[in-house]
Structures are given as structure tokens and as C-alpha cells.
Write an enzyme that holds these catalytic residues in place. Structure first.
Site, PDB file in Angstrom:
ATOM      1  N   GLU A 185      -3.239   5.157  -0.566  1.00  0.00           N
ATOM      2  CA  GLU A 185      -2.255   4.648   0.392  1.00  0.00           C
ATOM      3  C   GLU A 185      -1.847   5.657   1.454  1.00  0.00           C
ATOM      4  OE1 GLU A 185       0.292   3.689  -2.794  1.00  0.00           O
ATOM      5  OE2 GLU A 185       1.635   5.356  -2.455  1.00  0.00           O
ATOM      6  N   ARG A 239       0.841  -1.207   0.000  1.00  0.00           N
ATOM      7  CA  ARG A 239       0.000   0.000   0.000  1.00  0.00           C
ATOM      8  C   ARG A 239       0.871   1.251   0.000  1.00  0.00           C
ATOM      9  NH1 ARG A 239      -5.805   0.415   3.108  1.00  0.00           N
ATOM     10  NH2 ARG A 239      -6.602   2.005   1.718  1.00  0.00           N
ATOM     11  N   CYS A 240       1.717   1.329  -0.990  1.00  0.00           N
ATOM     12  CA  CYS A 240       2.800   2.312  -0.926  1.00  0.00           C
ATOM     13  C   CYS A 240       3.394   2.486  -2.310  1.00  0.00           C
ATOM     14  CB  CYS A 240       3.832   1.751   0.047  1.00  0.00           C
ATOM     15  SG  CYS A 240       5.504   2.281  -0.145  1.00  0.00           S
TER      16      CYS A 240
END
Ligand code: CDP
Length: 796
Positions: A741, A370-371
Site C-alpha cells: 500500500e 489500500r491502507c
């Protein structure tokens, strides 16, 4: 007489429209990879290595072949005869598909069995006898570069040691000068531990090779179907037009489903050899122990400070532990991803970052959970360093940040590592957050509580992160430029279908892309169906990760809608019998400038595109847009947490958390809030409860859901969300910035900073995540920092 439509009523921009995909999900009617059953389908299981590092003396699969129902046993040697024992990775490295010479991490794929049902396949895996010669394991970068360390990648020519890369960015000499001029230097060493995306649905694929048509169809859990198609074409040496990748519903991706995994390759080869569909569904242990891990990076950070609080310079050295294969996706130019987006929100004259990547005997790591390619690590290091620097100066946390923020009038702003940020209201967001948490009152309460032996703490995390790779000038993966696409077909009835190169995994694209079409064309969102994930029908795109969908594919949806509108303007002029210049647009309708009552709706234009077009006009109403963004989008966020730490047990509870997110124009405010809630929940879990690491032998410790806890509504605190600050993105067609994110990226530092603030005055500078009660208790009791870096004892 036609009229302009009401944008919110038709579910356009800003409408909190209910997620259309949920009507199938909540009925249990989602269509996941494991739901797909094809005629004659076989099942594949993978035998994984129990050891982290060992030479393979022999593999005896004869007993497995003898089990009734077994159709095929694949080993590395068999893969090698087809040149498939190794495959290229998304970072210009190679990765073993099935081990031949050595196993290099616990859980590595050693053999596969394809059988009539999954139980036979699993039993047959257990009948395979592998003779291993154990080798010493390496589980951190210090061991990796120590004298005499065993070379993990002895399969590679020109790889005399375990170093993958050395990379640097910034102004080394200028930073040296800043440190020479500093009144004070604040130092911090941290480890951001391995964490695991852990989607509810594990990875899986069903390969279906049809000898009659020579076509390979693969249903799979991928966030980037077109990239997978290119990779399959390369690895399996099949022509690209004969490969169809279909990514159906996905039960969470979070970056875990970007890499190419050996299971995909083996199921494809098995299907080609057996000419039957072959299904591989990873189990939970397999997922936790072997698929793409995130983070695992060490920081040595220094901040040069002037006595009044001005930051003069920043120095960062990072050691990244990539595991046995460098296989995570990075933009080609940046070996350490976008780690150098650190300190983008701060006005810092000079900075220098060095990074070293090393191999270890762990599953491939460095995946962006998530990045956007290590942005999470960047923001975590940044905000922990900022807190330490303010503490070292004896300055208020909020004042220190405000003093060093990029001001609203400084945009566009060149960050110390070379990015260009374009917009934001950082101080305003901070003020909203401080007011919401009632900062002054909490500080008073904290001091009073301290006097009575209670430990209260407040943590701030402020951050801006680069979302939406690329532009194609700077961003590519394996030479494929990063842009995205949308294809829009408006039917004769005015109903429409939009397809993009992105791939939703729960983010709600089916809802929000229709809202963009509604905003641009005035077609009600409920009349627009969204389809993604099928390479035979979707336009080429780079997929969904790095919160790039709205910044890139979402922008493409707006742009293709505008192309449709331009054609409709011509159709309207024809229908209204005026020249195109005399036609005006308002939402859902064209009208004659001099006679506003004379107009035609977008739906009437659609009918005309198929039945009454002007002479010479190409019939139909469809188009495609490829969008190459001029820049990344730069959302900003402030997260503030208050906690109470119990000094006797080390347990800490969240008292309150506020989140102020500025992601520009919100397409669907309800979905945006859901994204923030989900991200904060993951941030809380990472900082508090998710423990997965390695012992000295390279055993993966915590690869189960009793140790690696998934947060539920029970333990997750409430979050107060604020949406009052909106700074539209200056270059995005509808002013939106990414959001997916942000909270998972910025959130962890807020929780850790809060606990560290509660411990201020004890001399403890750092506790590595997760801040488990025993770690916090140890820090308080012995007044020392607590490292979480591996190796841990096996009984920890
Ligand atoms: O790439 P990914 O979908 O993971 O992230 P995103 O582009 O940030 O979008 C996440 C979800 O939030 C999508 O459904 C977006 O359309 C929605 N969103 C929104 O409604 N408004 C924004 N400004 C940004 C995202």
C-alpha cells in the site's frame, strides 16, 4: 554428487519470477465467486433505500411474493424474528442487516428477494412498496454535533447524540510547552474526501447450507475468510466447525472486502431457510453507493516551529465521519486506526492528537482503502502540513524534511505518538529522489517559467508507515489477536504445498510464498504450490489487508520452512550416517562438514521422511507455524512529482514522477514494482479524478464511473521507480517489509503538494482532493482555498 542450488535459477529470494497465477488470469480461467454455479442455485437481489434518512412506516412485499419464480422475500421484520435484523460490526458497534425502524443512508439494504434467476429477483424488488417518512440528513461532522441535530442511531441505548468516540494520544502538556516556545506556528485545515476502493469484481457470496450434514459452505469475496467464519458463527449462531468459508479468486479487494456486509448474512439465512444454494452478486451501483467507503476525515493541524526550521511540536485534531454504522475494522485499542503513525519519520519532541468519530447519514465509512487503518490519512495530513510549514518558514522543501528526519543512527526510535520504528535510511532515499528528478534544475526551470506566466510545481511526499499488524500484544480485532500462519507439506517427491492464513486478491502470493520456501529449503519455486482462502484447509489467520501478508504470513512461511529444514537435518544425518552436529546446510543440500562432497539433497530427505526415517522419528514432512511479529515493519518512501498547471482551465499535467521505495529485502522485485505502479496509479486517481460525495439531502453524488473515474493507461502518467536503497527489517526472518500500500498511501500528497507548489505566491493554501480542473481554476481565479467537504449542490 549433489551441489548447492543457484537461488535465482530456482526462483528464490530476489528472482523476478513471472506470476504463476497470471497463466490462468490471462486465459480467462480465473475462478471468481460469480463463476461458481451450484446445482439448484437461487439468486438474491437487494432492495436499497432511495433516501438517506427516513422512518419506515410500512413495507408491503405482497406483490413481490406473487411474482412467479420468487422463492423468498426477506424484510427486516422477518430477520428480527430470528434475531438477525442487526449484526455486530468489527468495531464493537451494531449494523442493520435489513432496515426495520429507519433507513440511515442512501443505498441501505431494506429487503431481499430470492428467486429462480437474478432478473426475477430484481423485478420483484421493484414490486416492494416501502412507505418512508423523510427525516433531515446529516452529511458532515459539523452538522452531526450541531445543537438540535437529529440523533441518527436512536436505535441504541445510551446514544444521546451522534458522537461515536473521543480519542486522544500523545503528550498534551509537552505539546503546549512546545507551542509556547515556538517562533512560528504553521496551521492547516484539510478534508481527505471519501474515496472508494472500487474493485473490478464487486462483493458477493454463495451460501450453501446442507441440512443433511448441517454444514454451511459460503463462497465469497472476502479478504479475511477466518474472521468471516468467526463473525458468521456469532451472527448466525452456528458452530464454527460446521462453517466453511471459501474465498476463491478475488478481482481486487483494497480493503473493500474486509467488512461483513448485509448481503452475506441475507444469502446465508436464505440458504438455511430454503435449503438451497443462494447467490448474491452486488452490482456496480450497489458497490459504489453502499459498501465500505474510505477516508472522509477532517484535519485541524498545527506545527510549532523554530526559526531555523526545527519542528518543536505537532498538534492534530481530526473529525472522522463514519457514516451510519461504525463498521470498519480497527485494532481494538485504536478508535481512529493508526492515524497516530503520523510524523513517524520525523524527529519531533512532542505531539498531541485528538480525534472524534461521528455518525452521519452516509454508507459506513472509514474503511482502510489500500491502507493500514487510516495510515493514508496520517501520511497525507503529515506531508501537507510539512509542505505548509516549510512554506511558512520560507525554507526549501527538501532541506526542511532532511533537517527534521529521524537520522540513521537514531534507531530504534520512539515516534511522537508512541510507536517504535526500527530501521531506515530516510535522507538517502530523499537524495536518490532529488537526483532522479534533477531538483536544482527543475527549480531553475520553474522560476524561468513563472517569469513567462507558466505555472510549474514540484511536490515531495516522504513517509514511513507501519505495516504488518500486529503483534498480538497490541493488536486485536474483536479480541482476536493479530498474528498469522503457514502450513507446509513436503511430499515424498520433494514437491510441496504451502497454505497461509492470508488471502491474495491480486498481490501475487502464489508466486512469492513459493519463493520464500525456495529460499529457505532450496526446493525450486515451481515445485511449490500455494493455496489460500479455504477455512477448512488453511491454518487460522487474520487475512490480507494493511500490507500485512509479507510481514506476518510471509514470515510464517519462512518459519515453517525452517521447522521442515530442522527435521530434514535429522534425516540427513541418518542418511549420511553421521551425527546431526556434523551436518552443514547450503541451499538445497546437507553435507558432512569434514567431507563436503558427501551430501544429500532436500528432495532425498523428503523421500526418507516417508520411507527411511530413523527409529523413533515421526514419519512425514509437514508442519505449521504461527507467527506473532515482534513489531510492525516500517518501509520508507520518497515520491516526487513535477506538474504544469494551466491557469486558464485549471487542468494540470504530470511532467515527471519518481518513486524511491525502501521495503527492505524484495522477495520478487518485479512484483514489488507492480505493487508500486498500481499504488501510484491509485494515488494519481484519488488526487486528480475520483469524485464521489454527498448533497445536503444525503444523496450520493458521483456514484457512477462517469464521475468516479477509474484510471486507465491512457491518462495515467509514467512513473520512474528506484530500488537502490534497501534497509532490511531487523526482526523479519528474511528482512522484508510490506510494500502493497506504500504508494497509494504516500502518493496523493506528492501530487497535491506539486499543484500547491505551482500555485505558491497566490495565497492559496489548500485545495481539497480531487483536484478537479474547476477547483484549481477557482483557486487561481479567486485566490482562495477550495473545500471539497460535503454537502455539495446536487448539480455539482
Ligand atoms: O498484504 P499484501 O499482500 O497486500 O501486501 P504485501 O505483503 O506488501 O505484499 C504485496 C506483494 O509484494 C506480495 O506478493 C509480496 O510477497 C510482494 N513483496 C515482495 O516481493 N517483497 C517485499 N519486501 C514485500 C512484498
Amino acid at each position: 554428487m549433489s551441489q548447492a542450488v543457484d537461488e535465482i535459477k530456482i526462483g528464490g529470494l530476489g528472482a523476478s519470477r513471472k506470476r504463476v497465477e497470471d497463466s490462468r488470469f490471462i486465459r480467462g480461467k480465473g475462478n471468481y465467486t460469480d463463476d461458481i454455479v451450484l446445482p439448484g442455485m437461487l439468486h438474491m437481489e437487494i432492495l436499497r433505500s432511495p433516501l438517506a434518512h427516513a422512518r419506515i412506516r410500512s413495507i408491503d412485499a405482497s406483490k413481490a411474493w406473487d411474482i412467479p419464480g420468487v422463492q423468498l422475500v426477506l424484510t427486516g421484520d422477518m430477520m428480527a424474528t430470528r434475531n438477525l435484523a442487526w449484526m455486530p460490526t468489527l468495531s464493537y458497534d451494531t449494523q442493520a442487516v435489513l432496515a426495520t425502524d429507519k433507513v440511515r443512508f442512501q443505498g441501505q439494504e431494506v429487503a431481499c428477494v430470492i428467486a429462480d434467476d437474478p432478473y426475477i429477483a430484481k423485478d420483484a424488488c421493484e414490486a416492494i412498496v416501502v412507505d418512508y417518512e423523510p427525516l433531515p440528513a446529516i452529511v458532515n461532522p459539523i452538522q452531526a454535533v450541531a445543537d438540535g441535530a437529529p440523533v441518527i442511531r436512536d436505535d441504541k441505548e445510551n446514544q444521546p447524540d451522534n458522537v461515536i468516540y473521543n480519542w486522544e494520544v500523545g503528550d498534551s502538556a509537552g505539546t503546549d510547552r512546545a507551542f509556547a516556545d515556538a517562533d512560528l506556528v504553521s496551521k492547516l485545515q484539510l478534508h481527505y474526501p471519501r474515496s472508494h476502493p472500487s474493485p473490478i469484481e464487486c462483493c458477493g457470496s454463495i451460501a450453501d447450507f446442507n441440512r443433511a450434514t448441517s454444514k454451511l459452505t459460503v463462497y465469497m469475496t472476502t479478504q479475511a475468510p477466518h474472521i468471516i467464519r468467526a463473525a458468521v458463527a456469532m451472527v448466525a449462531e452456528l458452530p464454527e466447525h460446521m462453517i466453511r468459508i471459501i474465498s476463491p479468486d478475488i478481482g481486487g479487494g483494497f480493503g473493500n472486502k474486509v467488512p461483513v456486509y448485509p448481503g452475506y448474512v441475507c444469502s446465508i439465512l436464505a440458504s438455511i431457510l430454503l435449503e438451497r444454494p443462494v447467490k448474491w452478486i452486488e452490482d456496480k451501483s450497489g458497490n459504489l453507493i453502499s459498501t465500505g467507503f474510505a477516508r472522509d476525515i477532517y484535519l485541524d493541524g498545527e506545527v510549532a516551529l523554530r526559526r531555523d526550521g526545527k519542528i518543536l511540536g505537532v498538534r492534530m485534531h481530526c473529525d472522522a465521519d463514519h457514516g451510519a454504522f461504525f463498521s470498519d475494522a480497527q485494532p481494538s485499542k485504536f478508535k481512529i486506526g493508526l492515524l497516530h503513525s503520523a510524523f513517524a519519520a520525523y524527529d519531533i519532541p512532542a505531539a498531541h492528537l485528538t480525534a472524534r468519530g461521528t455518525y452521519s447519514n452516509k454508507a459506513p465509512g472509514g474503511v482502510a482503502y489500500r491502507c493500514s487503518f487510516r495510515v493514508t490519512e496520517a501520511m497525507f495530513f503529515q506531508e501537507r502540513m510539512i509542505q505548509a510549514a516549510a512554506d511558512d518558514l520560507g525554507m526549501d522543501q527538501a532541506d526542511f524534511r532532511r533537517m527534521n528526519f529521524v537520522r540513521d543512527d537514531q534507531f530504534p526510535h520512539r515516534t511522537p505518538f508512541g510507536f517504535l520504528t526500527d530501521s531506515g535510511q530516510y535522507a538517502k532515499c530523499l537524495d536518490v529522489g532529488l537526483k532522479a528528478i534533477d531538483y536544482e534544475a527543475f527549480r531553475r526551470e520553474q522560476a524561468e517559467a513563472r517569469a513567462r506566466g507558466r505555472l510549474l510545481g514540484l511536490g515531495i511526499s516522504t513517509m514511513t508507515e507501519p505495516l504488518g499488524a500486529g503483534n498480538s500484544r497490541e493488536y486485536d480485532i474483536l479480541g482476536i489477536k493479530m498474528f498469522d500462519s503457514a502450513d507446509l507439506k513436503v511430499h515424498m517427491t520433494g514437491k510441496a504445498i504451502v497454505r497461509t492464513g492470508a488471502k491474495t486478491q491480486g498481490q501475487g502470493h502464489e508466486t512469492t510464498w513459493a519463493q520464500i520456501v525456495a529460499h529457505e529449503l532450496g526446493i525450486p519455486a515451481e515445485d511449490v504450490v500455494v493455496e489460500e482462502g479455504d477455512t477448512d484447509t488453511a491454518p487460522f489467520g487474520m487475512g490480507t489487508y494493511a500490507s500485512r501478508s509479507t510481514p506476518v504470513a510471509g514470515a510464517a512461511v519462512a518459519m515453517v520452512s525452517r521447522k521442515i529444514r530442522a527435521k530434514c537435518r535429522k534425516l540427513a544425518a541418518h542418511l549420511l550416517e553421521v551425527s546431526e552436529e556434523d551436518v552443514e546446510w547450503e541451499l538445497g543440500r546437507f553435507y558432512v562438514r569434514s567431507a563436503p562432497d558427501r551430501g544429500v539433497t532436500i528432495q532425498e530427505c523428503a523421500v526418507a521422511a516417508y520411507s527411511n526415517m530413523p527409529d523413533g522419528m515421526e514419519p512425514g514432512l509437514e508442519n505449521t507455524a504461527y507467527y506473532d511479529p515482534p513489531n510492525l515493519t516500517w518501509p520508507f518512501a520518497v515520491y516526487i512529482v513535477t506538474v504544469e498547471v494551466d491557469p486558464k482551465s485549471g487542468v494540470w499535467d504530470v511532467l515527471k514522477m519518481v518513486a524511491v521505495d525502501d521495503c527492505g529485502v524484495r522477495i520478487n522485485p518485479m512484483i514489488v514494482e507492480g505493487q508500486i505502479m498500481g499504488g501510484l496509479t491509485e494515488a494519481y486517481a484519488m488526487s486528480n479524478m475520483q469524485f464521489i460525495t454527498f448533497d445536503a439531502d444525503g444523496n450520493c453524488v458521483g456514484a457512477n464511473y462517469m464521475d468516479y473515474l477509474l484510471p486507465t493507461a491512457w491518462e495515467t502518467p509514467g512513473f520512474e521507480l528506484h530500488s537502490e536503497v534497501v534497509t532490511p527489517c531487523p526482526h523479519h526472518p528474511i528482512g522484508a517489509k510490506g510494500i502493497g500500500e506504500c504508494a497509494a498511501v504516500g502518493g496523493p500528497a506528492a501530487f497535491v503538494n506539486a499543484v500547491m507548489d505551482a500555485l505558491s505566491g497566490t495565497g492559496v493554501r489548500n485545495i481539497d482532493m480531487p483536484l478537479l480542473p474547476d477547483r484549481v481554476w477557482e483557486a487561481i481565479t479567486y485566490r482562495r482555498d477550495v473545500s471539497g467537504a460535503p454537502p455539495v449542490r446536487s448539480d455539482d
